[in-house]
Design a protein around this motif. Structure first.
Motif, PDB file in Angstrom:
ATOM      1  N   GLN A 232       0.839  -1.201   0.000  1.00 41.50           N
ATOM      2  CA  GLN A 232       0.000   0.000   0.000  1.00 41.50           C
ATOM      3  C   GLN A 232       0.876   1.255   0.000  1.00 41.50           C
ATOM      4  OE1 GLN A 232      -2.511   0.477   3.477  1.00 41.50           O
ATOM      5  NE2 GLN A 232      -4.243   1.094   2.200  1.00 41.50           N
ATOM      6  N   ALA A 233       1.967   1.238   0.785  1.00 44.18           N
ATOM      7  CA  ALA A 233       2.883   2.378   0.813  1.00 44.18           C
ATOM      8  C   ALA A 233       3.561   2.555  -0.544  1.00 44.18           C
ATOM      9  CB  ALA A 233       3.931   2.180   1.914  1.00 44.18           C
ATOM     10  N   PHE A 234       4.017   1.444  -1.126  1.00 39.51           N
ATOM     11  CA  PHE A 234       4.633   1.488  -2.464  1.00 39.51           C
ATOM     12  C   PHE A 234       3.650   2.066  -3.489  1.00 39.51           C
ATOM     13  CE2 PHE A 234       4.728  -0.983  -6.475  1.00 39.51           C
ATOM     14  CZ  PHE A 234       5.877  -0.441  -7.034  1.00 39.51           C
ATOM     15  N   HIS A 235       2.423   1.610  -3.462  1.00 37.15           N
ATOM     16  CA  HIS A 235       1.386   2.080  -4.390  1.00 37.15           C
ATOM     17  C   HIS A 235       1.166   3.583  -4.231  1.00 37.15           C
ATOM     18  CE1 HIS A 235      -2.783   2.621  -5.898  1.00 37.15           C
ATOM     19  NE2 HIS A 235      -2.485   1.621  -6.715  1.00 37.15           N
ATOM     20  N   ALA A 236       1.110   4.047  -2.985  1.00 33.72           N
ATOM     21  CA  ALA A 236       0.865   5.474  -2.732  1.00 33.72           C
ATOM     22  C   ALA A 236       2.036   6.326  -3.189  1.00 33.72           C
ATOM     23  CB  ALA A 236       0.593   5.690  -1.247  1.00 33.72           C
ATOM     24  N   ILE A 237       3.270   5.827  -3.028  1.00 30.88           N
ATOM     25  CA  ILE A 237       4.443   6.587  -3.478  1.00 30.88           C
ATOM     26  C   ILE A 237       4.427   6.729  -4.993  1.00 30.88           C
ATOM     27  CG2 ILE A 237       6.957   6.560  -3.660  1.00 30.88           C
ATOM     28  CD1 ILE A 237       6.991   5.119  -0.920  1.00 30.88           C
ATOM     29  N   VAL A 238       4.116   5.641  -5.706  1.00 27.91           N
ATOM     30  CA  VAL A 238       4.044   5.713  -7.167  1.00 27.91           C
ATOM     31  C   VAL A 238       2.973   6.719  -7.596  1.00 27.91           C
ATOM     32  CG1 VAL A 238       3.521   4.430  -9.272  1.00 27.91           C
ATOM     33  CG2 VAL A 238       4.913   3.366  -7.480  1.00 27.91           C
ATOM     34  N   GLU A 239       1.836   6.705  -6.939  1.00 27.29           N
ATOM     35  CA  GLU A 239       0.736   7.596  -7.318  1.00 27.29           C
ATOM     36  C   GLU A 239       1.049   9.057  -7.026  1.00 27.29           C
ATOM     37  OE1 GLU A 239      -3.023   6.218  -5.605  1.00 27.29           O
ATOM     38  OE2 GLU A 239      -3.505   5.491  -7.621  1.00 27.29           O
TER      39      GLU A 239
ATOM     40  N   LEU B 194       5.865  -4.200 -10.987  1.00 27.23           N
ATOM     41  CA  LEU B 194       5.253  -4.530  -9.701  1.00 27.23           C
ATOM     42  C   LEU B 194       3.987  -3.720  -9.476  1.00 27.23           C
ATOM     43  CD1 LEU B 194       5.422  -6.096  -7.046  1.00 27.23           C
ATOM     44  CD2 LEU B 194       6.860  -4.241  -6.133  1.00 27.23           C
ATOM     45  N   PHE B 195       4.005  -2.449  -9.908  1.00 29.53           N
ATOM     46  CA  PHE B 195       2.844  -1.582  -9.680  1.00 29.53           C
ATOM     47  C   PHE B 195       1.601  -2.126 -10.384  1.00 29.53           C
ATOM     48  CE2 PHE B 195       0.022   1.945 -10.796  1.00 29.53           C
ATOM     49  CZ  PHE B 195      -0.177   2.522  -9.552  1.00 29.53           C
ATOM     50  N   GLN B 196       1.759  -2.669 -11.577  1.00 29.08           N
ATOM     51  CA  GLN B 196       0.618  -3.201 -12.317  1.00 29.08           C
ATOM     52  C   GLN B 196      -0.078  -4.314 -11.549  1.00 29.08           C
ATOM     53  OE1 GLN B 196      -0.571  -1.804 -15.119  1.00 29.08           O
ATOM     54  NE2 GLN B 196       1.067  -0.292 -14.844  1.00 29.08           N
TER      55      GLN B 196
ATOM     56  N   PRO C  70       9.865   5.807 -10.289  1.00 27.36           N
ATOM     57  CA  PRO C  70       9.836   4.341 -10.282  1.00 27.36           C
ATOM     58  C   PRO C  70      10.803   3.750 -11.306  1.00 27.36           C
ATOM     59  CG  PRO C  70       7.610   5.253 -10.350  1.00 27.36           C
ATOM     60  CD  PRO C  70       8.557   6.393 -10.610  1.00 27.36           C
ATOM     61  N   THR C  71      11.487   2.707 -10.916  1.00 29.23           N
ATOM     62  CA  THR C  71      12.342   1.957 -11.838  1.00 29.23           C
ATOM     63  C   THR C  71      11.462   1.070 -12.726  1.00 29.23           C
ATOM     64  OG1 THR C  71      12.551   0.116 -10.298  1.00 29.23           O
ATOM     65  CG2 THR C  71      14.164   1.915 -10.095  1.00 29.23           C
TER      66      THR C  71
ATOM     67  N   PHE D 246      12.934   2.703  -6.689  1.00 27.78           N
ATOM     68  CA  PHE D 246      12.841   4.126  -7.007  1.00 27.78           C
ATOM     69  C   PHE D 246      14.223   4.744  -7.185  1.00 27.78           C
ATOM     70  CE2 PHE D 246       8.951   3.187  -4.666  1.00 27.78           C
ATOM     71  CZ  PHE D 246       7.984   3.781  -5.473  1.00 27.78           C
ATOM     72  N   GLU D 247      14.277   5.750  -8.054  1.00 30.44           N
ATOM     73  CA  GLU D 247      15.428   6.637  -8.185  1.00 30.44           C
ATOM     74  C   GLU D 247      14.981   8.012  -7.712  1.00 30.44           C
ATOM     75  OE1 GLU D 247      18.366   5.742  -9.062  1.00 30.44           O
ATOM     76  OE2 GLU D 247      18.123   3.865 -10.181  1.00 30.44           O
ATOM     77  N   ARG D 248      15.888   8.731  -7.000  1.00 28.62           N
ATOM     78  CA  ARG D 248      15.543  10.072  -6.531  1.00 28.62           C
ATOM     79  C   ARG D 248      15.965  11.097  -7.568  1.00 28.62           C
ATOM     80  NH1 ARG D 248      13.823  10.751  -1.455  1.00 28.62           N
ATOM     81  NH2 ARG D 248      13.937   8.947  -0.044  1.00 28.62           N
ATOM     82  N   SER D 249      15.050  12.056  -7.860  1.00 32.18           N
ATOM     83  CA  SER D 249      15.347  13.119  -8.811  1.00 32.18           C
ATOM     84  C   SER D 249      14.592  14.376  -8.403  1.00 32.18           C
ATOM     85  CB  SER D 249      14.936  12.701 -10.231  1.00 32.18           C
ATOM     86  OG  SER D 249      15.136  13.766 -11.152  1.00 32.18           O
ATOM     87  N   LYS D 250      15.366  15.395  -7.930  1.00 30.27           N
ATOM     88  CA  LYS D 250      14.807  16.691  -7.551  1.00 30.27           C
ATOM     89  C   LYS D 250      13.656  16.545  -6.540  1.00 30.27           C
ATOM     90  CE  LYS D 250      16.026  18.722 -12.002  1.00 30.27           C
ATOM     91  NZ  LYS D 250      15.544  19.414 -13.221  1.00 30.27           N
ATOM     92  N   GLY D 251      13.918  15.755  -5.528  1.00 30.65           N
ATOM     93  CA  GLY D 251      12.934  15.615  -4.460  1.00 30.65           C
ATOM     94  C   GLY D 251      11.796  14.663  -4.758  1.00 30.65           C
TER      95      GLY D 251
END
Length: 304
Positions: free
Chosen positions: A9-16, A66-68, A59-60, A50-55
């Protein structure tokens, strides 16, 4: 591998949302909590998600795959949670009601529509049928609530009795309209439109005419109160009818008067003794009883 739903659920929310902050706000937990769940998920799956870019967290390709899969699970559980909330608030569910025919043309549709107005997701099953069939439907569980004429032929039914006073429907231009109350003496020689000979209204009408020593002139026989009223509207005679068909007929062409001696109809709201009512069914049953109260004996002779 045993993955926890909260991690997904946390992963899903971060992607969204694209950020830990956004995910925390969406799920109502702290940012460190979201970061910890993501860390646990990456460690268990041994995937960089995940890769970080400008805050922002990008998603990789692995995260995209995985998100699908996760999306269906998370949204499905969200729908389940909303369904539970709706059921708790009695906003969803299924209403299953059957009634005898005279209620089905106005009274019951109006009541169900009023009940459903604040419940947009309510599923409704409503049928009109003869009283014996309604009893079978409620016993079998096909419908939760029924309204039928007496007598009851099944022991497994819980019954809330309703004794309804009938009224006499006459054509709108009939000279009988000058009378406030109609009796067998005033109706001598007037043609009647009647139900079948075994129906309680027909039997009781015959009885009061016999007791008055006046012949009952039955001109038309039919099997539904709605049909009887149609013949009255065509000027073919008068008819003893229950108030439900009279009060909800918008077509005009008739008026009604109290008839003396009173001719009563015994009816009942029925449920199954062996099956508990749903929350929606309980609430509708309470409303139905409340709305039927004005039709009980002594309160249904309003002039129209």
């Amino acid at each position: 591998m045993s993955l926890r739903f909260r991690q997904l659920q946390a992963f899903h929310a971060i992607v969204e949302t694209g950020t830990v902050t956004g995910a925390a706000e969406q799920l109502g937990i702290s940012q460190p909590g979201i970061s910890n769940l993501l860390y646990q998920l990456e460690r268990q799956t041994r995937l960089k998600l995940f890769e970080r870019s400008k805050g922002r967290l990008i998603p990789t390709p692995e995260a995209g795959v995985l998100f699908q899969e996760v999306d269906t699970v998370v949204r499905g559980l969200d729908h389940v949670a909303q369904a539970v909330t709706d059921l708790q608030n009695k906003q969803a569910g299924q209403l299953q009601v059957a009634s005898q025919h005279s209620m089905s043309f106005g009274f019951m549709p109006a009541l169900i529509a009023r009940f459903a107005r604040t419940r947009p997701d309510l599923s409704i099953s409503f049928q009109a049928q003869y009283s014996l069939k309604i009893q079978e439907w409620v016993i079998s569980g096909l419908f939760e609530i029924g309204v039928c004429e007496m007598p009851l032929i099944h022991d497994g039914l819980e019954a809330h009795p309703i004794n309804v006073e009938t009224r006499l429907a006459i054509p709108a231009d009939s000279p009988l309209a000058e009378h406030d109350v109609l009796t067998p003496e005033l109706l001598e020689g007037v043609p009647f439109i009647v139900m079948g000979p075994e129906h309680m209204t027909h039997r009781r009408t015959r009885e009061v005419f016999q007791q008055a020593g006046i012949p009952l002139k039955a001109r038309v026989h039919s099997h539904l109160f709605k049909n009887l009223l149609s013949f009255v509207q065509e000027g073919m005679g008068v008819s003893i009818l229950d108030p439900f068909v009279l009060d909800f007929e918008a077509g005009g062409g008739f008026i009604s008067r109290p008839f003396r001696p009173r001719i009563m109809m015994e009816m009942a709201v029925i449920t199954s003794k062996s099956r508990p009512l749903s929350a929606v069914g309980q609430e509708f049953l309470a409303l139905l009883k409340q709305e039927l109260a004005p039709y009980t004996a002594g309160r249904s002779s309003a002039r129209s």
